[in-house]
Write a protein that holds these residues in place. Structure first.
Motif, PDB file in Angstrom:
ATOM      1  N   ILE A  11     -40.488 -12.208  -4.517  1.00 51.71           N
ATOM      2  CA  ILE A  11     -39.994 -12.327  -3.141  1.00 51.71           C
ATOM      3  C   ILE A  11     -38.998 -13.496  -3.049  1.00 51.71           C
ATOM      4  O   ILE A  11     -37.860 -13.338  -2.594  1.00 51.71           O
ATOM      5  N   ALA A  12     -39.442 -14.675  -3.504  1.00 54.64           N
ATOM      6  CA  ALA A  12     -38.613 -15.874  -3.345  1.00 54.64           C
ATOM      7  C   ALA A  12     -37.311 -15.766  -4.153  1.00 54.64           C
ATOM      8  O   ALA A  12     -36.237 -16.145  -3.657  1.00 54.64           O
ATOM      9  N   GLU A  31     -36.271 -12.221 -14.986  1.00 48.43           N
ATOM     10  CA  GLU A  31     -37.599 -11.731 -14.601  1.00 48.43           C
ATOM     11  C   GLU A  31     -38.356 -11.334 -15.867  1.00 48.43           C
ATOM     12  O   GLU A  31     -37.839 -10.593 -16.699  1.00 48.43           O
ATOM     13  N   TYR A  41     -50.335  -4.571  -3.465  1.00 40.43           N
ATOM     14  CA  TYR A  41     -51.127  -4.687  -2.237  1.00 40.43           C
ATOM     15  C   TYR A  41     -50.184  -4.717  -1.040  1.00 40.43           C
ATOM     16  O   TYR A  41     -48.962  -4.767  -1.203  1.00 40.43           O
ATOM     17  N   ASP A  44     -48.975  -8.645   5.444  1.00 42.14           N
ATOM     18  CA  ASP A  44     -48.582  -8.746   6.845  1.00 42.14           C
ATOM     19  C   ASP A  44     -47.336  -9.610   6.882  1.00 42.14           C
ATOM     20  O   ASP A  44     -47.252 -10.624   6.180  1.00 42.14           O
ATOM     21  N   ARG A 103     -46.021  -5.204  -0.627  1.00 43.31           N
ATOM     22  CA  ARG A 103     -45.267  -6.332  -1.185  1.00 43.31           C
ATOM     23  C   ARG A 103     -44.144  -5.821  -2.076  1.00 43.31           C
ATOM     24  O   ARG A 103     -43.029  -6.356  -2.068  1.00 43.31           O
ATOM     25  N   SER A 160     -44.030 -20.559 -15.050  1.00 44.74           N
ATOM     26  CA  SER A 160     -43.740 -21.206 -16.335  1.00 44.74           C
ATOM     27  C   SER A 160     -42.772 -22.363 -16.155  1.00 44.74           C
ATOM     28  O   SER A 160     -42.819 -23.341 -16.899  1.00 44.74           O
ATOM     29  N   ASP A 287     -44.453 -19.324  -4.178  1.00 44.79           N
ATOM     30  CA  ASP A 287     -45.778 -19.596  -4.740  1.00 44.79           C
ATOM     31  C   ASP A 287     -45.734 -20.613  -5.874  1.00 44.79           C
ATOM     32  O   ASP A 287     -46.688 -21.357  -6.095  1.00 44.79           O
ATOM     33  N   GLY A 297     -52.150 -15.286   4.631  1.00 45.09           N
ATOM     34  CA  GLY A 297     -51.508 -14.072   5.137  1.00 45.09           C
ATOM     35  C   GLY A 297     -50.024 -14.244   5.403  1.00 45.09           C
ATOM     36  O   GLY A 297     -49.444 -13.504   6.188  1.00 45.09           O
ATOM     37  N   GLN A 298     -49.400 -15.190   4.749  1.00 44.04           N
ATOM     38  CA  GLN A 298     -47.998 -15.477   5.097  1.00 44.04           C
ATOM     39  C   GLN A 298     -47.172 -15.947   3.900  1.00 44.04           C
ATOM     40  O   GLN A 298     -46.052 -16.426   4.085  1.00 44.04           O
ATOM     41  N   SER A 300     -45.472 -14.541   1.589  1.00 40.54           N
ATOM     42  CA  SER A 300     -44.157 -13.928   1.357  1.00 40.54           C
ATOM     43  C   SER A 300     -43.131 -14.523   2.298  1.00 40.54           C
ATOM     44  O   SER A 300     -41.996 -14.812   1.905  1.00 40.54           O
TER      45      SER A 300
HETATM   46  C1  LIG Z   1     -54.012  -9.746  -2.307  1.00 39.17           C
HETATM   47  C2  LIG Z   1     -52.902 -10.527  -1.694  1.00 39.17           C
HETATM   48  C3  LIG Z   1     -52.601 -10.343  -0.353  1.00 39.17           C
HETATM   49  C4  LIG Z   1     -51.544 -11.057   0.225  1.00 39.17           C
HETATM   50  N1  LIG Z   1     -51.268 -10.850   1.545  1.00 39.17           N
HETATM   51  C5  LIG Z   1     -50.183 -11.437   2.085  1.00 39.17           C
HETATM   52  C6  LIG Z   1     -49.830 -11.177   3.440  1.00 39.17           C
HETATM   53  O1  LIG Z   1     -50.535 -10.473   4.183  1.00 39.17           O
HETATM   54  N2  LIG Z   1     -48.685 -11.737   3.914  1.00 39.17           N
HETATM   55  C7  LIG Z   1     -47.880 -12.522   3.123  1.00 39.17           C
HETATM   56  O2  LIG Z   1     -46.815 -12.959   3.594  1.00 39.17           O
HETATM   57  N3  LIG Z   1     -48.224 -12.825   1.863  1.00 39.17           N
HETATM   58  C8  LIG Z   1     -49.361 -12.313   1.324  1.00 39.17           C
HETATM   59  N4  LIG Z   1     -49.701 -12.599   0.035  1.00 39.17           N
HETATM   60  C9  LIG Z   1     -48.948 -13.618  -0.705  1.00 39.17           C
HETATM   61  C10 LIG Z   1     -47.628 -13.131  -1.255  1.00 39.17           C
HETATM   62  O3  LIG Z   1     -47.777 -11.953  -2.016  1.00 39.17           O
HETATM   63  C11 LIG Z   1     -47.028 -14.237  -2.127  1.00 39.17           C
HETATM   64  O4  LIG Z   1     -47.072 -15.460  -1.453  1.00 39.17           O
HETATM   65  C12 LIG Z   1     -45.567 -13.896  -2.471  1.00 39.17           C
HETATM   66  O5  LIG Z   1     -45.523 -12.734  -3.255  1.00 39.17           O
HETATM   67  C13 LIG Z   1     -44.921 -15.083  -3.187  1.00 39.17           C
HETATM   68  O6  LIG Z   1     -43.641 -14.723  -3.612  1.00 39.17           O
HETATM   69  P1  LIG Z   1     -43.002 -15.402  -4.912  1.00 39.17           P
HETATM   70  O7  LIG Z   1     -41.686 -14.731  -5.079  1.00 39.17           O
HETATM   71  O8  LIG Z   1     -43.077 -16.857  -4.768  1.00 39.17           O
HETATM   72  O9  LIG Z   1     -43.966 -15.011  -6.098  1.00 39.17           O
HETATM   73  P2  LIG Z   1     -44.314 -13.566  -6.673  1.00 39.17           P
HETATM   74  O10 LIG Z   1     -44.215 -12.536  -5.600  1.00 39.17           O
HETATM   75  O11 LIG Z   1     -45.595 -13.714  -7.399  1.00 39.17           O
HETATM   76  O12 LIG Z   1     -43.136 -13.270  -7.708  1.00 39.17           O
HETATM   77  C14 LIG Z   1     -43.026 -13.993  -8.890  1.00 39.17           C
HETATM   78  C15 LIG Z   1     -42.169 -13.173  -9.859  1.00 39.17           C
HETATM   79  O13 LIG Z   1     -41.942 -13.961 -11.020  1.00 39.17           O
HETATM   80  C16 LIG Z   1     -42.172 -13.185 -12.168  1.00 39.17           C
HETATM   81  N5  LIG Z   1     -42.532 -14.090 -13.244  1.00 39.17           N
HETATM   82  C17 LIG Z   1     -43.730 -14.644 -13.508  1.00 39.17           C
HETATM   83  N6  LIG Z   1     -43.639 -15.479 -14.533  1.00 39.17           N
HETATM   84  C18 LIG Z   1     -42.358 -15.453 -14.941  1.00 39.17           C
HETATM   85  C19 LIG Z   1     -41.644 -16.122 -15.950  1.00 39.17           C
HETATM   86  N7  LIG Z   1     -42.245 -16.971 -16.782  1.00 39.17           N
HETATM   87  N8  LIG Z   1     -40.319 -15.881 -16.089  1.00 39.17           N
HETATM   88  C20 LIG Z   1     -39.686 -14.996 -15.267  1.00 39.17           C
HETATM   89  N9  LIG Z   1     -40.327 -14.335 -14.286  1.00 39.17           N
HETATM   90  C21 LIG Z   1     -41.642 -14.573 -14.125  1.00 39.17           C
HETATM   91  C22 LIG Z   1     -43.250 -12.210 -11.756  1.00 39.17           C
HETATM   92  O14 LIG Z   1     -43.257 -11.065 -12.583  1.00 39.17           O
HETATM   93  C23 LIG Z   1     -42.845 -11.895 -10.326  1.00 39.17           C
HETATM   94  O15 LIG Z   1     -41.905 -10.844 -10.277  1.00 39.17           O
HETATM   95  C24 LIG Z   1     -50.788 -11.955  -0.559  1.00 39.17           C
HETATM   96  C25 LIG Z   1     -51.117 -12.152  -1.902  1.00 39.17           C
HETATM   97  C26 LIG Z   1     -52.165 -11.461  -2.457  1.00 39.17           C
HETATM   98  C27 LIG Z   1     -52.506 -11.703  -3.906  1.00 39.17           C
END
Ligand SMILES: Cc1cc2nc3c(=O)[nH]c(=O)nc-3n(C[C@H](O)[C@H](O)[C@H](O)COP(=O)(O)OP(=O)(O)OC[C@H]3O[C@@H](n4cnc5c(N)ncnc54)[C@H](O)[C@@H]3O)c2cc1C
Length: 402
Positions: A11-12, A31, A41, A44, A103, A160, A287, A297-298, A300
């Protein structure tokens, strides 16, 4: 200062790539997976994340793919309703700007919006980082050595980039005492469209939600202090069978179908708490920097907010990345801290560990049916207490028109 390597296309990462492009930078995405992650999953989605998606021209599509959940319903062993609450209150609190979606759909939409012209490397990852006076030397596992002006870790809870630049995860991980698993199966009955069903036992919770195309999502959460997660799919399935094997309701059939699921997501429910989100030319967002956990719940939305603010501050700082990283953190730190504390408070109510705790939780949920009470109860945590700063995006119109 133009080139930015972003690790992670969840997402980020794609959100940052989009806003960096809008500001005139040259982002590259790397990626680890061979493609975007599918399934998983539902999340919201509301608040400032929704506002940012709107500024990216994504809201029509998000609402088309999203679900309007009518009710969260707690059921007993026979599937009868014990308690529940209509989710209209969330809609009211957010002026209708609230949607539940997969997601993976949000991730794909962000990626598609960002990726035109962004160099994207799938199936690779950073294995070494070396900060030089005028650049970061990066070693990618497959693509070898490259240089970038800045490196941003958007690689999630188990980042990482964080491990390489800041230290091992154990220094920053706050475990909330649960394990979560999620998977989808096809053709499951009954469906209960647009109702989120929850079946709880002390320390264990199963949620079921009907998706389009006759798919059903199961979300399993159980209490486990300091859990070591099994590494293989077979061992993960065995763990779930052991924990939920005696559970009633849909659980026996759900476990019977588990082996058919294409993907099984299993992880600890944890937060990431770091004293600082940047070091030199390397910074973290989403994250990777401050995972709030599913209990907020937030996550993303926060991931998107951090991407937007970091890109905006980099643009505003005109090359002074140190200043930009400081401003990025100053703007968001107390807001994120409050979200983390809220999620931590909620942790004890989420899958109560005793029968008495379960009863109490159900009573509270019953009380949600009293008009006004739910607004009071959830209003504080649902509100966004920061405003999105306004930045100048010289290439935004061009990107939106593409
Ligand atoms: C069960 C569950 C329910 C949730 N419900 C909600 C909700 O209702 N509302 C909400 O807003 N959020 C919710 N979240 C949280 C939300 O999914 C995360 O906060 C969000 O996905 C964070 O985005 P991100 O891009 O930081 O990380 P991620 O979405 O985890 O993306 C990280 C990416 O980095 C990649 N990656 C990992 N390691 C490496 C590496 N070494 N090198 C290159 N790429 C790598 C991964 O493959 C992935 O594509 C929920 C989470 C879970 C587990």
């Amino acid at each position: 200062m133009r080139t930015v390597l972003i690790a992670g296309a969840g997402i980020a990462g794609p959100a940052l790539a989009f806003w960096l492009k809008a500001a005139g930078f040259e982002p590259t995405l790397v990626e680890r997976a061979d493609g975007l992650r599918r399934g998983g999953y539902v999340i919201d989605f509301w608040g400032l994340g929704y506002d940012i998606a709107e500024r990216m021209g994504l809201i029509t599509e998000i609402n088309r793919l999203g679900y309007r959940v009518r009710e969260t319903r707690i059921v007993d062993d026979a599937g009868r309703r014990i308690a529940g609450f209509g989710t209209r209150v969330f809609s009211e609190l957010t002026g209708g700007r609230y949607v539940t979606l997969q997601r993976s759909d949000l991730s794909r939409l962000l990626f598609e919006k960002a990726s035109g012209g962004v160099d994207t490397i799938f199936g690779d990852e950073i294995v070494a980082l070396d900060e030089l006076p005028d650049a970061v030397r990066v070693e990618l596992k497959r693509a070898g050595e490259r240089r970038f002006d800045l490196v941003i870790g958007a690689d999630g809870l188990h980042s990482s980039v964080r491990a390489l630049a800041f230290g091992p995860q154990s220094r920053f991980e706050k475990k909330l005492g649960y394990v979560v698993a999620a998977f989808e199966i096809g053709g499951f009955r009954p469906r209960d469209e647009n109702v989120y069903l929850i079946h709880g036992q002390p320390g264990r919770m199963v949620g079921r939600f009907a998706l389009r195309h006759d798919r059903t999502l199961f979300l399993l959460v159980f209490a486990a202090q300091d859990a070591q997660l099994p590494a293989t799919r077979a061992a993960q399935e065995a763990m779930l069978r052991e924990v939920f094997g005696a559970a009633r309701w849909d659980c026996p059939r759900m476990l019977g179908e588990l082996a058919r699921a294409d993907e099984l997501y299993v992880d600890r429910v944890s937060q990431i708490r770091m004293p600082g989100w940047s070091r030199g030319r390397i910074a973290l967002i989403g994250d990777a920097a401050f995972c709030v956990s599913l209990l907020a719940g937030q996550g993303s939305a926060l991931a998107m907010i951090s991407a937007y603010v970091l890109a905006g501050e980099l643009a505003a700082a005109r090359g002074d990345y140190r200043q930009a990283f400081l401003q990025y953190e100053a703007r968001l730190r107390s807001y994120i801290d409050a979200k983390q504390r809220g999620a931590e408070r909620f942790a004890s109510a989420f899958a109560p560990k005793t029968q008495a705790g379960l009863l109490l939780r159900n009573l509270v949920i019953k009380a949600f049916a009293i008009p006004g009470l739910a607004k009071l109860a959830v209003g504080r945590d649902i509100a966004d207490r920061v405003e999105l700063p306004q930045y100048s995006w010289p290439l935004l119109d061009q990107l939106l028109a593409a």
